[in-house]
Design an enzyme around this catalytic site. Structure first.
Site, PDB file in Angstrom:
ATOM      1  N   SER A 201       0.832  -1.196   0.000  1.00 56.77           N
ATOM      2  CA  SER A 201       0.000   0.000   0.000  1.00 56.77           C
ATOM      3  C   SER A 201       0.874   1.257   0.000  1.00 56.77           C
ATOM      4  CB  SER A 201      -0.962  -0.036   1.185  1.00 56.77           C
ATOM      5  OG  SER A 201      -1.979   0.929   1.038  1.00 56.77           O
ATOM      6  N   ASP A 297      -8.115  -2.836  -7.588  1.00 58.06           N
ATOM      7  CA  ASP A 297      -7.614  -2.590  -6.242  1.00 58.06           C
ATOM      8  C   ASP A 297      -8.732  -2.028  -5.366  1.00 58.06           C
ATOM      9  OD1 ASP A 297      -6.341  -0.616  -4.168  1.00 58.06           O
ATOM     10  OD2 ASP A 297      -4.742  -2.018  -4.707  1.00 58.06           O
ATOM     11  N   HIS A 364      -6.431  -5.867  -1.917  1.00 61.90           N
ATOM     12  CA  HIS A 364      -5.434  -4.842  -1.633  1.00 61.90           C
ATOM     13  C   HIS A 364      -4.421  -5.424  -0.660  1.00 61.90           C
ATOM     14  CE1 HIS A 364      -3.872  -0.754  -1.372  1.00 61.90           C
ATOM     15  NE2 HIS A 364      -3.888  -0.830  -0.045  1.00 61.90           N
TER      16      HIS A 364
END
Length: 420
Positions: A201, A297, A364
């Site tokens: 991330s 995502d 994600h």
């Protein structure tokens, strides 16, 4: 391991954890007490006892204060280090923690009262799972390496070097990065035979931003590469026709005074905000880089493509929380996002040094979880799982360019679903 079906309420939403093709993903570890009173922890999708994985202690970097390398609130930064052994004793994997960004004074002031802005609130011990696991059966290529999790407390993907005295905020991400690397170098990383910088991330973005810096730290004889997991954030048009993520990034760049601290090659071509987007950086990175991303995502769908601010009528509310509730027009919009991601990746994937795993999942971060990283039912593209693909790329065993067909073709996904 038997999957558990849990329903938890968080921020007004019920997060439904579903087995196999409907697994909830979390960016962070959460502690709670199970129904029988036993203390357990939940990492992303599953619930385990404390004994399941090694709990690795937090090391505060004592030398950081003198270097001005501090968290948002001025506290010391830190990392968790699990030593390698056997054939991996001289190999190092450094993972940069994720956790979003703060783009305003107000947001950053709030953030410094959490583990994302202060080591005062960080967990003293953290479970090492997925790519950080010390078990060959769960992490065959990196299990016996020295494995490090660098904590994230600057709000700017380890890039800033400024401060706001009035708000008592320190934007020292770049100094934190350097202080952590110097500390690890002194603990043996300087003698690495092989090294891998990874991140998820906001940490995945940082792995891209800091990739060449990491590569330059080692001798030419060291095999050095970088892995970005869920860090390929696109400068995409949202459902209102605006650019929500560009606005957020512009706030981060301005607040942390990044205008002169990003890639000089990029700044010669584009404005500073554009140079915080990976799509404008990846083709100029010299160090071998692997991009692992979900084509749909889940964070980008919720916070960049269809945030509440871009959807005042609420027409995207159900779709953004549960992809199975998207209508045909919404799916078409998401397919356009995937197409853009694929097109941006194609040029990057051409050099033999680079690798790609782009699967058509609503997910994600996929390296930090045991079930998505390396397990019997892990996500796969062309029958190759994520850990195998990354290992094949790192050790140059071949087959490192994997781009999935479009949704709904992939039946191996571990998808995220919120229930509103």
């Amino acid at each position: 391991m038997k999957k558990l079906l849990l329903s938890l309420t968080l921020f007004g939403l019920t997060l439904l954890i579903l087995p196999v093709n409907g697994i909830m993903e979390f960016d962070e570890m959460e502690w709670f007490t199970s129904f029988n009173g036993t203390k357990v922890f939940k990492t992303e999708s599953d619930v385990y006892s404390e004994a399941k994985f090694p709990m690795v202690g937090l090391t505060l970097i004592q030398s950081a204060a003198a270097k001005g390398a501090v968290c948002l609130d001025g506290s010391l930064p830190g990392y968790h280090l699990h030593r390698g052994f056997g054939s991996g004793a001289k190999n190092w994997l450094v993972q940069l923690e994720g956790g979003g960004w703060c783009d305003t004074i107000r947001n950053c002031v709030y953030r410094k009262t959490s583990r994302r802005g202060s080591s005062k609130y960080m967990e003293k011990n953290m479970p090492f799972t997925g790519i950080l696991s010390d078990k060959a059966a769960e992490n065959p290529d990196f299990y016996n390496w020295n494995r490090v999790k660098v904590r994230y407390c600057d709000g700017g993907s380890f890039s800033g070097d400024s401060e706001n005295k009035a708000a008592q905020l320190q934007f020292r991400g770049k100094r934190i990065w350097l202080a952590a690397m110097e500390d690890l170098m002194a603990k043996g990383m300087r003698q690495s035979k092989q090294a891998l910088l990874s991140g998820c991330s906001a940490g995945g973005l940082a792995a891209i931003l800091r990739c060449d810096d990491f590569g330059d730290m080692f001798s030419p004889s060291t095999r050095v590469k970088c892995l970005s997991d869920a860090g390929f954030f696109l400068d995409a048009i949202d459902v209102s026709g605006g650019r929500s993520l560009r606005r957020l990034y512009a706030g981060v760049v301005k607040l942390q005074n990044l205008e002169t601290k990003l890639s000089k090659d990029c700044l010669n071509r584009l404005n500073p905000t554009s140079c915080f987007f990976p799509q404008n950086l990846i083709n100029q990175i010299k160090t071998p880089l692997f991009i692992l991303n979900a084509a749909y995502d889940s964070w980008q769908i919720q916070e960049s493509l269809a945030p509440k601010s871009a959807d005042p009528s609420g027409s995207w509310h159900d779709c953004r929380l549960d992809y199975t509730k998207c209508n045909s027009t919404q799916i078409q919009f998401l397919q356009g996002f995937r197409t853009r991601m694929v097109n941006l990746i194609k040029g990057f994937a051409k050099p033999s040094k680079n690798g790609v795993f782009l699967n058509s999942c609503f997910a994600h971060c996929q390296t930090e979880r045991h079930d998505t990283w390396y397990s019997q039912n892990s996500p796969a593209v062309n029958k190759k799982g994520i850990a195998v693909a990354v290992g094949d790329w790192y050790f140059e065993r071949g087959g490192a360019k994997l781009i999935d067909c479009a949704y709904p073709c992939d039946k191996t996904c571990h998808n995220l679903v919120f229930r509103g």
